[in-house]
Design an enzyme around this catalytic site. Structure first.
Site, PDB file in Angstrom:
ATOM      1  N   GLU A  67      -8.782   0.449  -8.998  1.00 53.45           N
ATOM      2  CA  GLU A  67     -10.169   0.862  -8.758  1.00 53.45           C
ATOM      3  C   GLU A  67     -11.017   0.776 -10.026  1.00 53.45           C
ATOM      4  O   GLU A  67     -12.227   0.647  -9.956  1.00 53.45           O
ATOM      5  CB  GLU A  67     -10.209   2.302  -8.209  1.00 53.45           C
ATOM      6  CG  GLU A  67      -9.902   2.366  -6.723  1.00 53.45           C
ATOM      7  CD  GLU A  67     -10.280   3.692  -6.064  1.00 53.45           C
ATOM      8  OE1 GLU A  67     -10.698   4.637  -6.752  1.00 53.45           O
ATOM      9  OE2 GLU A  67     -10.145   3.775  -4.828  1.00 53.45           O
TER      10      GLU A  67
ATOM     11  N   HIS B 136      17.410  -4.565  -6.015  1.00 54.45           N
ATOM     12  CA  HIS B 136      18.028  -5.076  -4.789  1.00 54.45           C
ATOM     13  C   HIS B 136      16.966  -5.430  -3.757  1.00 54.45           C
ATOM     14  O   HIS B 136      17.251  -5.496  -2.570  1.00 54.45           O
ATOM     15  CB  HIS B 136      18.991  -4.026  -4.240  1.00 54.45           C
ATOM     16  CG  HIS B 136      20.007  -3.595  -5.263  1.00 54.45           C
ATOM     17  ND1 HIS B 136      21.252  -4.165  -5.372  1.00 54.45           N
ATOM     18  CD2 HIS B 136      19.917  -2.688  -6.285  1.00 54.45           C
ATOM     19  CE1 HIS B 136      21.907  -3.602  -6.381  1.00 54.45           C
ATOM     20  NE2 HIS B 136      21.114  -2.706  -6.957  1.00 54.45           N
TER      21      HIS B 136
ATOM     22  N   LYS C  34     -16.408   3.312   3.418  1.00 53.30           N
ATOM     23  CA  LYS C  34     -16.586   4.696   3.888  1.00 53.30           C
ATOM     24  C   LYS C  34     -17.846   4.792   4.760  1.00 53.30           C
ATOM     25  O   LYS C  34     -17.857   5.445   5.795  1.00 53.30           O
ATOM     26  CB  LYS C  34     -16.744   5.656   2.695  1.00 53.30           C
ATOM     27  CG  LYS C  34     -15.458   5.967   1.936  1.00 53.30           C
ATOM     28  CD  LYS C  34     -15.715   7.085   0.930  1.00 53.30           C
ATOM     29  CE  LYS C  34     -14.580   7.316  -0.025  1.00 53.30           C
ATOM     30  NZ  LYS C  34     -14.836   8.294  -1.065  1.00 53.30           N
TER      31      LYS C  34
END
Ligand code: PA5
Length: 427
Positions: free
Chosen positions: A283, A305, A417
């Protein structure tokens, strides 16, 4: 103190195609050293105010009083409702400093608006024995506000007269809906300093209030952060770990096309510090369509792994930041119990296995000309976590100056938003 080992980004370690010369790195650090002063000088204004957080002794005293008061309630659970910068720092503190199994009181962070996950928690805990801390700087973010509504509904249904004592709000001192509700209902509130952005707020009330109520030693956390800040302020450019790390990241991105940064602690308790850093970097620097190494999180040895094949033989476009813990709090060891086929594990401590795995991985990556640096952490306690958080915040602030972006805004997030709110308002 923490130590940064960067041998494996140098030409001598990984060859001249992918490595940087010691001299070029040193010169870049010297040239960019004035940015350290710029960050310190800007302490009083804008987002750089995060540097002042370790000095807030009156907040410490206030939190101590709160902890005394709240201890009478004998809460079984502390549930935090927040998202992004209002939850990631706390989650990092929780996993680093409280251990993997439940504590008393148990700290739970609900940082998503997922129906099954939320119900899975709220239906299994005794909410009459639970303190809910709602954290939102804007006080209008959809996720924590919806969750607050759900919890309020449940508490009022149980005990309409007494529900308010189950809440603490942490929000902007003046603005936002949460502040308004808190004032109207007489709920205990803590301020988020207006100049501090969410992702730089872990050492403010956002992280400190719930961490302290859950038993974390926040005074040592702040002491560690302060020690690191002072060290970074006065270091020579060639020995300043924040400046070196920012320079390595910038040069690797711009000169060597390593436009991804993988944070890979060899410590499960530090994994969430990696997730917190992911937001801090993404951000703060991901802007203007041009800047921002993409951050990725991995965990050693687990992801040896899972991801290591890609890191070792996939595109050579990543800088890996390892974190290595020098002394573990506990260290189980093995007697002669395993058969001779795997007998090299007998008589070893667990720390020897994880450390050998780290060394093997960093060395093998260097052999494949893959740049990696290591932050060595003496031990995972509150003081060293404070140092680590400050190191990363300072480093990202420096990186923002190198990339010439506004480190502290996030316009790309705001747009989403607004659209979400429009959709919900029209449905
Ligand atoms: O770092 C940021 O600024 C964001 O991630 C915010 O913390 C996040 O969007 C939540 O915002 P708020 O604290 O206003 O609810």
């Amino acid at each position: 103190m923490l130590h940064l080992n960067y041998t494996n980004i140098l030409k001598t370690g990984i060859g001249s195609k992918h490595g940087i010369s010691d001299k070029a790195l040193r010169n870049f650090c010297i040239k960019n050293n004035p940015y350290v002063k710029d960050v310190m000088r800007s302490k009083k204004k804008g987002g750089y105010d995060f540097l002042n957080l370790p000095d807030n002794t009156s907040l410490l005293a206030k939190i101590k009083r709160l902890a005394n008061e709240q201890s009478k309630n004998e809460w079984q659970n502390i549930v935090v409702l927040g998202i992004g910068g209002s939850s990631l720092g706390l989650s990092a503190l929780k996993s680093a400093l409280l251990g993997p199994l439940s504590q008393k009181p148990r700290l739970i962070v609900i940082d998503n608006i997922d129906p099954d996950y939320t119900e899975g928690i709220l239906s299994r805990i005794n909410i009459s024995k639970t303190l809910f801390i709602v954290i939102s700087k804007s006080g209008t973010t959809v996720e924590p506000m919806f969750l607050y509504g759900i919890v309020k509904q449940m508490l009022v249904a149980k005990n309409p007269k007494n529900y308010k004592k189950h809440f603490i709000f942490i929000t902007d001192p003046k603005k936002g809906l949460l502040r308004k509700i808190g004032k109207e209902e007489g709920i205990t509130m803590f301020d988020i300093p207006p100049k501090i952005g969410g992702r730089f707020s872990v050492l403010s009330s956002v992280g400190l209030v719930p961490a302290s109520l859950a038993g974390i030693d926040i005074a040592s956390l702040l002491k560690g952060a302060k020690t690191m800040r002072e060290a970074l302020k006065s270091s020579l450019p060639e020995t300043n770990p924040a400046l070196i790390l920012a320079s390595v990241q910038f040069l690797m991105d711009r000169k060597k096309s390593k436009n991804m940064t993988v944070v890979m602690p060899y410590s499960t308790s530090l994994f969430k510090v990696g997730l917190w850093y992911r937001q801090l970097l993404a951000e703060s620097i991901g802007k203007n369509k041009k800047t921002g190494p993409t951050p990725l999180s991995a965990l050693g040895t687990t992801d040896q792994h899972s991801m290591l094949q890609l890191f070792a033989e996939g595109p050579n476009d990543k800088l890996i930041i390892f974190m290595r813990v020098l002394k573990h709090m506990s260290d189980p060891s093995l007697n002669e119990v395993l058969p001779k086929e795997i007998g090299f594990l007998n008589n070893k401590k667990m720390s020897q296995i994880i450390d050998a795995s780290y060394l093997g991985t960093s060395e093998s990556l260097a052999k494949a000309n893959r740049p990696n640096v290591t932050i060595e952490i003496p031990k995972v306690d509150a003081r060293h976590i404070g140092m680590l958080l400050m190191l990363f915040e300072f480093q990202v602030a420096l990186l923002g100056l190198m990339y010439k972006v506004d480190t502290f805004n996030q316009p790309g997030v705001e747009e989403g938003k607004i659209i979400t709110k429009e959709l919900l308002s029209n449905s």
